[in-house]
Each structure stands twice: as structure tokens, then as C-alpha cells.
Design an enzyme around this catalytic site. Structure first.
Site, mmCIF file in Angstrom:
data_model
loop_
_atom_site.group_PDB
_atom_site.id
_atom_site.type_symbol
_atom_site.label_atom_id
_atom_site.label_comp_id
_atom_site.label_asym_id
_atom_site.label_seq_id
_atom_site.Cartn_x
_atom_site.Cartn_y
_atom_site.Cartn_z
ATOM 1 N N ARG A 239 37.453 46.304 24.178
ATOM 2 C CA ARG A 239 36.586 47.470 24.305
ATOM 3 C C ARG A 239 36.206 47.916 22.893
ATOM 4 N NH1 ARG A 239 35.807 46.182 28.755
ATOM 5 N NH2 ARG A 239 36.232 47.291 30.701
ATOM 6 N N GLU A 268 28.017 51.611 23.867
ATOM 7 C CA GLU A 268 27.179 50.519 24.373
ATOM 8 C C GLU A 268 26.021 51.112 25.142
ATOM 9 O OE1 GLU A 268 29.598 47.806 26.621
ATOM 10 O OE2 GLU A 268 30.785 47.267 24.868
ATOM 11 N N HIS A 287 28.078 42.526 25.543
ATOM 12 C CA HIS A 287 29.160 42.652 26.539
ATOM 13 C C HIS A 287 28.971 41.641 27.681
ATOM 14 C CE1 HIS A 287 32.280 45.708 28.228
ATOM 15 N NE2 HIS A 287 32.548 44.472 28.640
HETATM 16 P P1 NAP Z 1 46.076 42.195 30.723
HETATM 17 O O1 NAP Z 1 46.426 40.895 31.354
HETATM 18 O O2 NAP Z 1 46.623 43.445 31.315
HETATM 19 O O3 NAP Z 1 46.453 42.099 29.165
HETATM 20 C C1 NAP Z 1 46.535 43.191 28.335
HETATM 21 C C2 NAP Z 1 47.555 42.895 27.254
HETATM 22 O O4 NAP Z 1 47.576 44.003 26.357
HETATM 23 C C3 NAP Z 1 48.987 42.716 27.751
HETATM 24 O O5 NAP Z 1 49.588 41.666 27.078
HETATM 25 C C4 NAP Z 1 49.671 44.029 27.384
HETATM 26 O O6 NAP Z 1 51.062 43.887 27.070
HETATM 27 C C5 NAP Z 1 48.934 44.373 26.119
HETATM 28 N N1 NAP Z 1 48.988 45.815 25.843
HETATM 29 C C6 NAP Z 1 48.654 46.840 26.666
HETATM 30 N N2 NAP Z 1 48.807 48.007 26.029
HETATM 31 C C7 NAP Z 1 49.253 47.709 24.792
HETATM 32 C C8 NAP Z 1 49.622 48.482 23.683
HETATM 33 N N3 NAP Z 1 49.539 49.817 23.724
HETATM 34 N N4 NAP Z 1 50.044 47.839 22.561
HETATM 35 C C9 NAP Z 1 50.112 46.491 22.531
HETATM 36 N N5 NAP Z 1 49.772 45.690 23.562
HETATM 37 C C10 NAP Z 1 49.364 46.303 24.673
HETATM 38 O O7 NAP Z 1 44.486 42.396 30.719
HETATM 39 P P2 NAP Z 1 43.331 41.281 30.636
HETATM 40 O O8 NAP Z 1 42.909 40.878 31.987
HETATM 41 O O9 NAP Z 1 43.745 40.250 29.658
HETATM 42 O O10 NAP Z 1 42.145 42.176 30.033
HETATM 43 C C11 NAP Z 1 42.297 42.836 28.800
HETATM 44 C C12 NAP Z 1 41.133 43.740 28.506
HETATM 45 O O11 NAP Z 1 39.992 42.963 28.179
HETATM 46 C C13 NAP Z 1 40.650 44.607 29.687
HETATM 47 O O12 NAP Z 1 41.427 45.780 29.813
HETATM 48 C C14 NAP Z 1 39.227 44.906 29.334
HETATM 49 O O13 NAP Z 1 39.133 46.104 28.599
HETATM 50 C C15 NAP Z 1 38.821 43.732 28.442
HETATM 51 N N6 NAP Z 1 37.852 42.848 29.092
HETATM 52 C C16 NAP Z 1 36.646 42.657 28.518
HETATM 53 C C17 NAP Z 1 35.740 41.787 29.076
HETATM 54 C C18 NAP Z 1 34.411 41.547 28.444
HETATM 55 O O14 NAP Z 1 33.442 41.321 29.175
HETATM 56 N N7 NAP Z 1 34.315 41.588 27.142
HETATM 57 C C19 NAP Z 1 36.053 41.110 30.266
HETATM 58 C C20 NAP Z 1 37.285 41.331 30.824
HETATM 59 C C21 NAP Z 1 38.191 42.194 30.236
HETATM 60 P P3 NAP Z 1 52.156 43.463 28.202
HETATM 61 O O15 NAP Z 1 51.784 42.058 28.597
HETATM 62 O O16 NAP Z 1 53.451 43.480 27.493
HETATM 63 O O17 NAP Z 1 51.991 44.438 29.302
HETATM 64 C C1 GLV Z 2 34.691 43.835 31.450
HETATM 65 O O1 GLV Z 2 34.575 44.291 30.365
HETATM 66 C C2 GLV Z 2 35.811 44.050 32.293
HETATM 67 O O2 GLV Z 2 36.686 44.857 31.950
HETATM 68 O O3 GLV Z 2 35.857 43.428 33.367
#
Ligand code: NAP
Ligand code: GLV
Length: 320
Positions: A239, A268, A287
Site C-alpha cells: 500500500r 491513488e 495498482h
Molecule cells: P499476508 O499473507 O497476510 O502477509 C502479510 C505479511 O505481513 C505477513 O507475513 C505478516 O506477518 C506481515 N506483517 C503484518 N503486520 C506486520 C507488522 N506490523 N510488522 C511486520 N510484519 C507484519 O498478506 P498478503 O496476501 O501477502 O497481502 C499483503 C498485502 O499486499 C495486502 O494486505 C495488500 O495491502 C497488498 N496487496 C496489494 C496488491 C496489489 O495489487 N498491489 C494485491 C494484493 C495485495 P505474519 O506472517 O507473522 O503474520
Molecule cells: C489489492 O491491492 C488487494 O489488496 O487485493
């Protein structure tokens, strides 16, 4: 009588096919997100809302919907646009679309990393502007990936998928942060759980994958950028608000880091007058992490199933 649901934007048809038989659909048809007024009007009396990451779903929106509101189904994995605590207090279920966009988003992070490391936008601009005059022995020199150190901030689903691509493909050593260590990942790859400061000091490429929360807002600011190598590349597909964008501009402008690749910005879309647009070492895309046909269809299905379960009062299949 079928319950009414508000769908905040046209999404893949599959969602409509699933929802239409069980709910009266009120669709925001515009090409742009609903304005606040359109959103507050649109949700009135609804049992469910299928929201996008650009729709702020908070106490005001819940009040506007009224007492019938049972579920907010986000068409995204990130849910920082939703006041989850407030929703839970009111007994409103919240769903998202984890997993199905992991590969697509990891691909975008790697695409940005390669493009910035090898200065593809600068090269393309030279071709486009008819400035390519010869094979350049000293021109457009970039960075190698093989054998370098990758820093993953947030080794969750997407962070791990990025690390798998780069550790597996290019043999990169991986440092990572997360709230908990991932021993299985460490045994499979050359990876180590470290504090953020160490990751920033040691990594050649830093890729951000934490969700946006109070703990991660402006996680990367001037002090953190100052810790990075002058040859380092910073990638953000999490983000925009995870980076202090003013500090990033200063660091890039002064070449204190090599470059940045951003799939996400704050705000954005990026304002027309954002100084980031002037930088040759900053690649910005709009994005598009999950923007593949497969990922968006799967997100449509998951968000529709969450919405339907929620209006029926059943447990959501993909609950936050
Ligand atoms: P996820 O599987 O929940 O991974 C998030 C990771 O961040 C986990 O490893 C978590 O640790 C860690 N984390 C959370 N809070 C933290 C903190 N305060 N300090 C350090 N580490 C922390 O989520 P995901 O599916 O990979 O998605 C991650 C993010 O990507 C989403 O929340 C979204 O904002 C973004 N995203 C963007 C797009 C795009 O189009 N650009 C698409 C999809 C997602 P633990 O494993 O120990 O819980
Ligand atoms: C995209 O940014 C998502 O969080 O799915």
C-alpha cells in the site's frame, strides 16, 4: 423478497451470475469509484455491500446502510479501507479475497524489480524519443540480481511468492521480517528472519508486502531510507501509505538509493503534480498487482460467495 446489495463497481460477470439469483443488485455503473455521496446513497437499506479497496467502509457508511447491513465483502485481499473493529462491534461480517491474487501480485513485484534494476523505462524512453544512437558501452548500466540479497518486508503469501521466484530463480539470499519467524521457509530457501534495520542495511533489493495498519503506516521513512545501500532498489506493491512518499522522493532525487518501483502510491491515483513523476529512477504503475484475467475472475467468485453467505447469515468462506 430478495435482499438488496450494493456493488461498488462493475466486476467480472461471474460475480453477477452468482449474486443476481439471490439478491436485488444495486450496481454503481460509473467507470470511477462512487463519490462519498453516491456510496452513502447506494448502500441505503442494503443487506450486503461488495466494496473495492477505494471505498471507505466506516461507521458513517454502516449508519447510511442501516440496521439491515449484514456483510461487507471486499474485492481485494487488503482491507485497510474497512473499519473492521467497528463492523465486528455491529455484528457485520467482513470478507476478503486472499490467495487467488498472490501469484499475479508477486509477478508485478518481480517485474518492477527487474525493470528498475535494468532501467527499462529509461531505455524505452530513449527509444521512444529517438535518442538511441548506438550500442552504448557505458549507457544504461544497471544492476545484477544473481547472488544478491533480497529483503522481504512481510513474508506472508505474496512476500513468500516473491522470495520463491527470486531465491529459486536467481539464487538470491533472503532476509525477511514478519510478526513470526517462518522456519519451513528458512529450511527451504537461504532465508533469515531479521529486524527491519538489519534487512534495510543488508539488502540489495527491498520488497514491501505488509498490510497497511497503524503499525506499518510510513514504516519506510527518511531514517529507514538512509539505512539502505546507495545501490539498493525499493519495490512497493503493498500500500502506498507504507512509505513516506516525500522522504522517498528526496532519497531518489539525491540518488541515495538506486531506484524504486511502485505499484501503489499515496494517494491513488498519483496527483498530476507529484514530483515523483519527474524522476527517471522511479517506475510507477497504476495498482495492477492483481490485474490478470485469472486473478480477477477468482476474486469475483470469492467476493460473491462471501457476499451471498453474509446476506444469508452464514459463516463467510473467506472471512477477515
Ligand atoms: P499476508 O499473507 O497476510 O502477509 C502479510 C505479511 O505481513 C505477513 O507475513 C505478516 O506477518 C506481515 N506483517 C503484518 N503486520 C506486520 C507488522 N506490523 N510488522 C511486520 N510484519 C507484519 O498478506 P498478503 O496476501 O501477502 O497481502 C499483503 C498485502 O499486499 C495486502 O494486505 C495488500 O495491502 C497488498 N496487496 C496489494 C496488491 C496489489 O495489487 N498491489 C494485491 C494484493 C495485495 P505474519 O506472517 O507473522 O503474520
Ligand atoms: C489489492 O491491492 C488487494 O489488496 O487485493
Amino acid at each position: 423478497m430478495k435482499p438488496t446489495v450494493f456493488i461498488a463497481r462493475r466486476i467480472p460477470q461471474l460475480a453477477m451470475q452468482l449474486i443476481a439469483p439471490v439478491a436485488e443488485v444495486r450496481l454503481h455503473e460509473g467507470a470511477l469509484p462512487p463519490t462519498r455521496t453516491e456510496l452513502l446513497d447506494g448502500v441505503k437499506g442494503c443487506a450486503g455491500v461488495l466494496s473495492l479497496l477505494s471505498d471507505r467502509m466506516d461507521a458513517e457508511a454502516f449508519d447510511a446502510a442501516g440496521a439491515n447491513l449484514k456483510v461487507i465483502s471486499n474485492f481485494a485481499v487488503g482491507y485497510n479501507n474497512i473499519d473492521v473493529k467497528e463492523a465486528k462491534q455491529r455484528g457485520i461480517a467482513v470478507g476478503n479475497t486472499p490467495g487467488v491474487l498472490t501469484e499475479a501480485t508477486a509477478d508485478i513485484a518481480v517485474a518492477l524489480l527487474l525493470a528498475v534494476a535494468r532501467r527499462l523505462p529509461e531505455g524505452w524512453r530513449a527509444v521512444e524519443q529517438l535518442q538511441w544512437q548506438s550500442w552504448e558501452p557505458l549507457g544504461w548500466l544497471g544492476l545484477d540480481l544473481a547472488g544478491k540479497t533480497l529483503g522481504i518486508v512481510g513474508l506472508g503469501r505474496i512476500g513468500s511468492a516473491v522470495a520463491q521466484r527470486l531465491a529459486g530463480g536467481w539464487g538470491m539470499k533472503t532476509l525477511y521480517t514478519a510478526r513470526s519467524a517462518k522456519p519451513e521457509f528458512e529450511s527451504q530457501f537461504d532465508a533469515r528472519h531479521v529486524e527491519l534495520d538489519e534487512l534495510l542495511r543488508e539488502s540489495d533489493f527491498v520488497s514491501l508486502h505488509v498490510p497497511l495498519s497503524d503499525a506499518t503506516r510510513k514504516l519506510i521513512g527518511a531514517p529507514e531510507l538512509a539505512m539502505m545501500k546507495s545501490t539498493a532498489v525499493l519495490i512497493n506493491s503493498a500500500r502506498g501509505e507504507v512509505i513516506d512518499q516525500v522522504a522517498l522522493y528526496e532519497a531518489l532525487k539525491a540518488n541515495r538509493i538506486f531506484g524504486a518501483g511502485l505499484d501503489v502510491c499515496d494517494p491513488e491515483p498519483l496527483p498530476v503534480n507529484s514530483p515523483l513523476r519527474e524522476l527517471s529512477n522511479c517506475l510507477i504503475v497504476p495498482h495492477i498487482g492483481s490485474a490478470t484475467v485469472t486473478a480477477r475472475n477468482a476474486m469475483a467468485e470469492r467476493s460473491a460467495r462471501n457476499l451471498i453467505a453474509g446476506i444469508r447469515g452464514e459463516a463467510l468462506p473467506y472471512a477477515v
